[in-house]
Design a protein around this motif. Structure first.
Motif, short mmCIF file in Angstrom:
data_model
loop_
_atom_site.label_atom_id
_atom_site.label_comp_id
_atom_site.label_asym_id
_atom_site.label_seq_id
_atom_site.Cartn_x
_atom_site.Cartn_y
_atom_site.Cartn_z
N GLN A 127 -31.20 14.95 -22.05
CA GLN A 127 -32.12 15.59 -22.90
C GLN A 127 -31.55 17.04 -23.55
N LEU A 128 -31.88 17.23 -24.70
CA LEU A 128 -31.54 18.65 -25.41
C LEU A 128 -32.26 19.70 -24.60
N GLY A 129 -31.41 20.88 -24.57
CA GLY A 129 -31.95 21.96 -24.11
C GLY A 129 -31.23 22.98 -24.86
N LEU A 130 -31.82 24.16 -24.54
CA LEU A 130 -31.50 25.51 -24.91
C LEU A 130 -30.74 26.40 -24.19
N PHE A 131 -29.29 26.47 -24.13
CA PHE A 131 -28.68 27.06 -23.45
C PHE A 131 -27.94 28.25 -23.91
N LEU A 132 -27.79 29.02 -22.76
CA LEU A 132 -27.03 30.31 -22.91
C LEU A 132 -25.71 30.52 -22.42
N VAL A 133 -24.49 30.45 -22.94
CA VAL A 133 -23.17 30.23 -22.50
C VAL A 133 -22.50 31.58 -22.82
N ASN A 134 -21.94 32.37 -21.74
CA ASN A 134 -21.21 33.55 -21.91
C ASN A 134 -21.94 34.41 -23.14
N ARG A 135 -23.39 34.38 -23.23
CA ARG A 135 -24.11 35.09 -23.97
C ARG A 135 -24.13 34.72 -25.51
N GLU A 136 -24.09 33.50 -25.45
CA GLU A 136 -23.99 32.70 -26.84
C GLU A 136 -24.96 31.69 -26.62
N VAL A 137 -25.81 31.20 -27.55
CA VAL A 137 -26.93 30.34 -27.46
C VAL A 137 -26.42 29.27 -28.25
N TYR A 138 -26.50 27.86 -27.54
CA TYR A 138 -26.38 26.77 -28.02
C TYR A 138 -27.50 25.71 -27.76
N ILE A 139 -27.77 24.73 -28.74
CA ILE A 139 -28.77 23.62 -28.52
C ILE A 139 -27.83 22.26 -28.44
N ARG A 140 -27.70 21.85 -27.08
CA ARG A 140 -26.86 20.86 -26.74
C ARG A 140 -27.34 20.03 -25.53
N LYS A 141 -26.81 18.82 -25.24
CA LYS A 141 -27.01 18.12 -24.04
C LYS A 141 -25.98 18.70 -23.08
N LEU A 142 -26.96 18.80 -21.80
CA LEU A 142 -25.73 19.10 -20.70
C LEU A 142 -25.19 18.17 -20.06
N TYR A 143 -23.98 17.94 -19.89
CA TYR A 143 -23.22 16.69 -19.16
C TYR A 143 -22.70 17.32 -17.74
N ARG A 144 -23.14 16.70 -16.73
CA ARG A 144 -22.30 17.13 -15.58
C ARG A 144 -21.55 16.06 -15.26
N GLY A 145 -20.35 16.21 -14.83
CA GLY A 145 -19.38 15.12 -14.31
C GLY A 145 -18.96 15.49 -12.78
N ARG A 146 -18.04 14.70 -12.49
CA ARG A 146 -17.58 14.95 -11.12
C ARG A 146 -16.56 15.99 -11.11
N ASN A 147 -15.79 16.02 -12.22
CA ASN A 147 -14.61 17.26 -12.34
C ASN A 147 -15.09 18.04 -13.68
N LYS A 148 -15.87 17.73 -14.40
CA LYS A 148 -16.06 18.53 -15.51
C LYS A 148 -17.52 18.59 -16.07
N ASN A 149 -17.97 20.00 -16.37
CA ASN A 149 -19.09 19.86 -16.95
C ASN A 149 -19.17 20.54 -18.69
#
Length: 207
Positions: free
Chosen positions: A149-171
């Motif tokens: 599901q789409l979310g509003l994310f703050l990554v290192n103080r920069e804002v993105y609208i993306r889907k968060l994918y969480r894998g075993r070895n990579k997010n």
């Protein structure tokens, strides 16, 4: 009394005033020489306000005024809501909201999106095409998005609208538009979810 209040971590007002509830986090004396009781959350908000720059304090005061603002008579046939819309100042490479943002209130007709939204954002990039194109106003609800599901994310103080994918070895953050590269997330990256994208706001007007 001063030494006792310091040892207990409370103000002297807390020890002397019978009207201060036990659960009060702290007290403050107002200009009218009255005592104001603050909860822990109110105290934390006050500390955050004091840590802002003068420009940041003015911005927060403007947001508060908008939240308390009573809009003029609506031209909609039906119930409406007033929501803040955050917009990019510059369309650069630093996230979906550019290198900065400002806000403007909208009045929107009540529907499943606007009923649950806590605020809105004006989309400026093509990262969500073909689902949502540039110029679309998206409703955002506070809370964590579900899987895929789409979310509003703050990554290192920069804002993105993306889907968060969480894998075993990579997010990573994944865009809807396949022309946009994924944003890998390492252990040292600071990630914070600002809300869940609820959908597009269709019937609205700027205030």
């Amino acid at each position: 009394l001063y030494q006792l209040s310091q040892a207990l971590g409370v103000s002297m007002h807390y020890l002397l005033e019978e009207r201060i509830p036990v659960e009060a986090w702290m007290t403050a004396r107002t200009e009218e020489e009255d005592v104001r009781c603050l909860s822990q959350r109110e105290s934390e908000l006050l500390d955050g306000f004091e840590s802002l720059t003068e420009h940041g304090q003015q911005l927060l005061e403007a947001v508060l005024d908008l939240l308390l603002y009573q809009s003029p008579k609506s031209f909609f046939d039906g119930p409406t809501r007033k929501l803040l819309c955050f917009q990019a100042v510059a369309r650069g490479r630093r996230g979906s909201l550019g290198e900065g943002f400002y806000f403007r209130p909208i009045q929107a007709l009540l529907d499943p999106v606007t009923r649950e939204a806590d605020f809105t954002v004006l989309l400026t990039s093509r990262a969500l095409s073909p689902a949502f194109g540039p110029g679309t106003i998206l409703g955002v609800g506070l809370g964590q998005p579900d899987h895929n599901q789409l979310g509003l994310f703050l990554v290192n103080r920069e804002v993105y609208i993306r889907k968060l994918y969480r894998g075993r070895n990579k997010n990573k953050l994944v865009a809807v538009n396949l022309d946009y590269k994924d944003i890998p997330l390492g252990e040292r990256d600071e990630l914070k979810c600002l809300g869940t994208i609820l959908g597009a706001v269709r019937n609205y007007r700027w205030l």
